[in-house]
Design a protein around this motif. Structure first.
Motif, PDB file in Angstrom:
ATOM      1  N   PHE A   1      20.461  -5.991  -9.315  1.00 54.70           N
ATOM      2  CA  PHE A   1      19.531  -5.933 -10.448  1.00 54.70           C
ATOM      3  C   PHE A   1      18.441  -6.997 -10.324  1.00 54.70           C
ATOM      4  O   PHE A   1      17.272  -6.744 -10.641  1.00 54.70           O
ATOM      5  CB  PHE A   1      20.307  -6.123 -11.757  1.00 54.70           C
ATOM      6  N   ILE A   2      18.811  -8.186  -9.854  1.00 54.22           N
ATOM      7  CA  ILE A   2      17.819  -9.260  -9.677  1.00 54.22           C
ATOM      8  C   ILE A   2      16.766  -8.854  -8.653  1.00 54.22           C
ATOM      9  O   ILE A   2      15.561  -9.077  -8.849  1.00 54.22           O
ATOM     10  CB  ILE A   2      18.529 -10.568  -9.262  1.00 54.22           C
ATOM     11  N   PHE A   3      17.187  -8.250  -7.556  1.00 50.82           N
ATOM     12  CA  PHE A   3      16.232  -7.761  -6.554  1.00 50.82           C
ATOM     13  C   PHE A   3      15.311  -6.694  -7.148  1.00 50.82           C
ATOM     14  O   PHE A   3      14.120  -6.645  -6.837  1.00 50.82           O
ATOM     15  CB  PHE A   3      16.967  -7.204  -5.339  1.00 50.82           C
ATOM     16  N   LEU A   4      15.860  -5.838  -8.009  1.00 47.93           N
ATOM     17  CA  LEU A   4      15.031  -4.828  -8.661  1.00 47.93           C
ATOM     18  C   LEU A   4      14.002  -5.463  -9.583  1.00 47.93           C
ATOM     19  O   LEU A   4      12.845  -5.013  -9.651  1.00 47.93           O
ATOM     20  CB  LEU A   4      15.909  -3.853  -9.451  1.00 47.93           C
ATOM     21  N   LEU A   5      14.404  -6.494 -10.307  1.00 52.77           N
ATOM     22  CA  LEU A   5      13.450  -7.223 -11.146  1.00 52.77           C
ATOM     23  C   LEU A   5      12.312  -7.805 -10.315  1.00 52.77           C
ATOM     24  O   LEU A   5      11.131  -7.727 -10.697  1.00 52.77           O
ATOM     25  CB  LEU A   5      14.165  -8.357 -11.903  1.00 52.77           C
ATOM     26  N   ALA A   6      12.662  -8.409  -9.185  1.00 57.07           N
ATOM     27  CA  ALA A   6      11.647  -8.991  -8.303  1.00 57.07           C
ATOM     28  C   ALA A   6      10.726  -7.907  -7.761  1.00 57.07           C
ATOM     29  O   ALA A   6       9.499  -8.093  -7.682  1.00 57.07           O
ATOM     30  CB  ALA A   6      12.324  -9.749  -7.159  1.00 57.07           C
ATOM     31  N   SER A   7      11.281  -6.752  -7.384  1.00 54.78           N
ATOM     32  CA  SER A   7      10.470  -5.658  -6.886  1.00 54.78           C
ATOM     33  C   SER A   7       9.532  -5.141  -7.962  1.00 54.78           C
ATOM     34  O   SER A   7       8.334  -4.900  -7.706  1.00 54.78           O
ATOM     35  CB  SER A   7      11.386  -4.523  -6.395  1.00 54.78           C
ATOM     36  N   PHE A   8      10.052  -4.967  -9.175  1.00 57.94           N
ATOM     37  CA  PHE A   8       9.220  -4.490 -10.286  1.00 57.94           C
ATOM     38  C   PHE A   8       8.052  -5.446 -10.535  1.00 57.94           C
ATOM     39  O   PHE A   8       6.909  -5.011 -10.731  1.00 57.94           O
ATOM     40  CB  PHE A   8      10.074  -4.368 -11.551  1.00 57.94           C
ATOM     41  N   ALA A   9       8.334  -6.756 -10.507  1.00 60.42           N
ATOM     42  CA  ALA A   9       7.282  -7.744 -10.740  1.00 60.42           C
ATOM     43  C   ALA A   9       6.197  -7.662  -9.671  1.00 60.42           C
ATOM     44  O   ALA A   9       4.994  -7.711  -9.978  1.00 60.42           O
ATOM     45  CB  ALA A   9       7.887  -9.146 -10.788  1.00 60.42           C
ATOM     46  N   CYS A  10       6.597  -7.536  -8.417  1.00 57.04           N
ATOM     47  CA  CYS A  10       5.621  -7.457  -7.323  1.00 57.04           C
ATOM     48  C   CYS A  10       4.725  -6.224  -7.460  1.00 57.04           C
ATOM     49  O   CYS A  10       3.499  -6.312  -7.316  1.00 57.04           O
ATOM     50  CB  CYS A  10       6.333  -7.433  -5.976  1.00 57.04           C
TER      51      CYS A  10
ATOM     52  N   TRP B   1      -3.286  -8.304   6.771  1.00 54.88           N
ATOM     53  CA  TRP B   1      -2.442  -9.222   6.005  1.00 54.88           C
ATOM     54  C   TRP B   1      -3.178  -9.793   4.788  1.00 54.88           C
ATOM     55  O   TRP B   1      -3.367 -10.991   4.662  1.00 54.88           O
ATOM     56  CB  TRP B   1      -1.932 -10.346   6.897  1.00 54.88           C
ATOM     57  N   THR B   2      -3.594  -8.909   3.898  1.00 49.25           N
ATOM     58  CA  THR B   2      -4.234  -9.351   2.662  1.00 49.25           C
ATOM     59  C   THR B   2      -3.172  -9.670   1.615  1.00 49.25           C
ATOM     60  O   THR B   2      -2.014  -9.235   1.725  1.00 49.25           O
ATOM     61  CB  THR B   2      -5.177  -8.269   2.116  1.00 49.25           C
ATOM     62  N   ARG B   3      -3.558 -10.411   0.588  1.00 44.64           N
ATOM     63  CA  ARG B   3      -2.598 -10.774  -0.464  1.00 44.64           C
ATOM     64  C   ARG B   3      -2.015  -9.550  -1.166  1.00 44.64           C
ATOM     65  O   ARG B   3      -0.785  -9.472  -1.344  1.00 44.64           O
ATOM     66  CB  ARG B   3      -3.261 -11.708  -1.475  1.00 44.64           C
ATOM     67  N   PRO B   4      -2.825  -8.551  -1.578  1.00 48.79           N
ATOM     68  CA  PRO B   4      -2.231  -7.368  -2.225  1.00 48.79           C
ATOM     69  C   PRO B   4      -1.239  -6.639  -1.327  1.00 48.79           C
ATOM     70  O   PRO B   4      -0.175  -6.188  -1.800  1.00 48.79           O
ATOM     71  CB  PRO B   4      -3.451  -6.495  -2.547  1.00 48.79           C
ATOM     72  N   PHE B   5      -1.563  -6.514  -0.034  1.00 49.39           N
ATOM     73  CA  PHE B   5      -0.651  -5.836   0.887  1.00 49.39           C
ATOM     74  C   PHE B   5       0.667  -6.599   0.989  1.00 49.39           C
ATOM     75  O   PHE B   5       1.751  -6.000   0.955  1.00 49.39           O
ATOM     76  CB  PHE B   5      -1.291  -5.703   2.267  1.00 49.39           C
ATOM     77  N   LEU B   6       0.597  -7.914   1.113  1.00 47.38           N
ATOM     78  CA  LEU B   6       1.806  -8.721   1.256  1.00 47.38           C
ATOM     79  C   LEU B   6       2.667  -8.676  -0.003  1.00 47.38           C
ATOM     80  O   LEU B   6       3.901  -8.627   0.082  1.00 47.38           O
ATOM     81  CB  LEU B   6       1.433 -10.168   1.590  1.00 47.38           C
ATOM     82  N   VAL B   7       2.032  -8.691  -1.195  1.00 49.27           N
ATOM     83  CA  VAL B   7       2.796  -8.630  -2.443  1.00 49.27           C
ATOM     84  C   VAL B   7       3.494  -7.278  -2.578  1.00 49.27           C
ATOM     85  O   VAL B   7       4.672  -7.199  -2.939  1.00 49.27           O
ATOM     86  CB  VAL B   7       1.876  -8.891  -3.652  1.00 49.27           C
ATOM     87  N   ALA B   8       2.770  -6.188  -2.258  1.00 49.43           N
ATOM     88  CA  ALA B   8       3.381  -4.858  -2.311  1.00 49.43           C
ATOM     89  C   ALA B   8       4.490  -4.730  -1.268  1.00 49.43           C
ATOM     90  O   ALA B   8       5.545  -4.128  -1.535  1.00 49.43           O
ATOM     91  CB  ALA B   8       2.317  -3.785  -2.096  1.00 49.43           C
ATOM     92  N   LEU B   9       4.268  -5.291  -0.084  1.00 44.87           N
ATOM     93  CA  LEU B   9       5.285  -5.265   0.974  1.00 44.87           C
ATOM     94  C   LEU B   9       6.537  -6.014   0.534  1.00 44.87           C
ATOM     95  O   LEU B   9       7.665  -5.576   0.781  1.00 44.87           O
ATOM     96  CB  LEU B   9       4.714  -5.880   2.251  1.00 44.87           C
ATOM     97  N   LEU B  10       6.339  -7.144  -0.130  1.00 49.22           N
ATOM     98  CA  LEU B  10       7.468  -7.906  -0.659  1.00 49.22           C
ATOM     99  C   LEU B  10       8.212  -7.090  -1.716  1.00 49.22           C
ATOM    100  O   LEU B  10       9.452  -7.119  -1.778  1.00 49.22           O
ATOM    101  CB  LEU B  10       6.974  -9.226  -1.255  1.00 49.22           C
ATOM    102  N   GLY B  11       7.458  -6.343  -2.534  1.00 51.41           N
ATOM    103  CA  GLY B  11       8.092  -5.481  -3.520  1.00 51.41           C
ATOM    104  C   GLY B  11       8.961  -4.426  -2.863  1.00 51.41           C
ATOM    105  O   GLY B  11      10.066  -4.117  -3.335  1.00 51.41           O
ATOM    106  N   TYR B  12       8.474  -3.854  -1.755  1.00 50.92           N
ATOM    107  CA  TYR B  12       9.260  -2.864  -1.023  1.00 50.92           C
ATOM    108  C   TYR B  12      10.506  -3.512  -0.408  1.00 50.92           C
ATOM    109  O   TYR B  12      11.594  -2.928  -0.427  1.00 50.92           O
ATOM    110  CB  TYR B  12       8.405  -2.230   0.072  1.00 50.92           C
ATOM    111  N   PHE B  13      10.357  -4.720   0.123  1.00 51.59           N
ATOM    112  CA  PHE B  13      11.491  -5.431   0.719  1.00 51.59           C
ATOM    113  C   PHE B  13      12.578  -5.684  -0.331  1.00 51.59           C
ATOM    114  O   PHE B  13      13.773  -5.442  -0.079  1.00 51.59           O
ATOM    115  CB  PHE B  13      11.019  -6.760   1.312  1.00 51.59           C
ATOM    116  N   PHE B  14      12.198  -6.169  -1.512  1.00 48.23           N
ATOM    117  CA  PHE B  14      13.177  -6.417  -2.572  1.00 48.23           C
ATOM    118  C   PHE B  14      13.845  -5.117  -3.023  1.00 48.23           C
ATOM    119  O   PHE B  14      15.048  -5.090  -3.308  1.00 48.23           O
ATOM    120  CB  PHE B  14      12.506  -7.101  -3.768  1.00 48.23           C
TER     121      PHE B  14
END
Length: 397
Positions: free
Chosen positions: A172-181, A9-22
């Motif tokens: 589209f908003i979810f895609l923006l959030a995923s792109f940012a992550c 549960w590192t920060r990079p893993f969690l951010v990328a995981l959040l990107g996949y979720f979005f």
């Protein structure tokens, strides 16, 4: 001992995981697209074609871009796929019929989804400790399961309150959030493969015996087919035996799969892939046989729980088996191959087992489906090699 304490549960893993979720949330909102298309009075076959072309494109593109993921890097390919989705989703506002235009848009979303999903999953697995590959795959699968459950519920509420226009806005908003992550996540050094990664992957395949290639391909394909038969026909089967409420089956299935992946997703990292694949596939097969004998609501709920438990075990173990067999330097290609085989099984299994149910009924269809995966599981267990070298050398990858 120190390696075992390395946190997943590192920060990079969690951010990328959040990107996949979005990303998954954005796509899962489109489960309600048939309701949008119905306003144009299309035939059922038209709706089926428009919805189905998405999966066909995703299946077809994965092996091609799987190689590029290994050669060019996960982050770049993931962002490219998300950008394609961001270009396509707003165009749904312009749909005025159920003809060629929405068919083209769904084909483009399938293309973007197939590219970005595979690259993002691979990126997440790179950010996990190398000795916890299967566990990381299980956690990524949990994010997808949660998104696939929440997406349609959220979509239904948004459409009820604000209409389909805001459904497309929200996607589209979810895609923006995923792109940012994904944009903010730094790619690990080990995920950048050599330029000859394509040749390495093909040499790996060519170096395997035909029997090994058959076994490696058959179990994901059969598992996908059985999953399709179990999920796609359970509502009709339930109605045929007088059970009106099938929703609890899917809730129980998803909860069991999620809980299993949290505690059991890493079992194959510790004990070996085949030692987890065999009991997981055995459990799935026996459960489908049990499903063929369901007589009441509580038996149906039990079948959902056991099925989710087996699904939660087999995905991380079987997907990492393919990765270990082809080499972790070819992880993107291996993962895209596994997902394509599974999705192809889902796509081919539904009409095949539907045909069997027309001929023999739902109970006989489920019985034959259960026997099918049990036979392939036994063959796989007896003949497929355990990729021990990959497991032991993972620390060096």
């Amino acid at each position: 001992m120190a390696e075992k304490s390395e946190s997943l549960w590192t920060r990079p893993f969690l951010v990328a995981l959040l990107g996949y979720f979005f990303l998954f949330m954005s796509v899962s909102l489109f489960f309600l697209l048939p309701l949008f298309l119905q306003r144009f009075n299309p035939s059922k076959s038209q709706i089926g074609l428009i919805m189905g072309i998405h999966s066909v494109m995703a299946i077809g593109v994965r092996p091609i871009f799987g190689r590029l993921i290994d050669e060019k890097g996960r982050r770049l390919i993931s962002l490219a796929g998300i950008l394609l989705l961001m270009f396509t989703v707003p165009l749904f506002h312009l749909v005025r019929d159920a003809g060629a235009f929405p068919l083209l848009l769904r084909a483009l979303t399938g293309l973007g989804w197939g590219i970005s999903m595979t690259a993002t999953i691979t990126m997440c697995s790179d950010l996990a400790p190398v000795e916890r590959l299967a566990h990381s795959m299980g956690i990524v699968g949990v994010a997808g399961l949660i998104a696939s459950a929440l997406g349609p519920l959220l979509a239904e509420e948004v459409v009820r309150q604000f209409g389909f226009r805001w459904l497309f806005h929200l996607s589209f908003i979810f895609l923006l959030a995923s792109f940012a992550c994904i944009f903010l996540t730094r790619e690990t050094a080990r995920s950048l493969n050599k330029k000859n990664g394509r040749q390495e992957a093909m040499l790996k395949l060519e170096g395997l015996k035909p029997l090994i290639i058959f076994l490696m391909a058959s179990l994901p394909l059969v598992h996908g087919a059985i999953r399709g038969a179990m999920v796609n026909f359970v509502a009709l089967f339930s109605r045929s035996i007088g059970l009106e409420h099938v929703g609890p089956f899917f809730v129980t299935f998803s909860l069991a799969a999620i809980l299993t992946r949290f505690w059991g997703g890493g079992l194959s990292d510790r004990y070996g892939r085949k030692k987890v694949i065999f009991p997981a596939a055995l459990l799935i097969g026996l459960n489908v046989l049990f499903l063929s004998q369901v007589r009441n609501f509580w038996m149906l709920i039990l079948a959902g729980f056991i099925g989710g438990f087996g699904q939660g075990l087999i995905f991380p173990a079987l997907s990492t088996y393919v990765i270990d067999t082809l080499g972790r330097e070819n992880k993107g290609f291996a993962l895209s191959l596994y997902l394509s085989l599974f999705d192809a099984g889902m796509g081919l299994g539904s009409p095949f087992f539907g045909w069997l149910s027309d001929l023999f009924g739902y109970r006989a269809m489920y019985f034959l489906a259960g026997l099918t995966i049990l036979i392939f599981n036994a063959f796989f267990t007896l003949k497929a090699p355990e990729p021990l070298k990959q497991l032991s050398n993972s620390k060096d990858s």
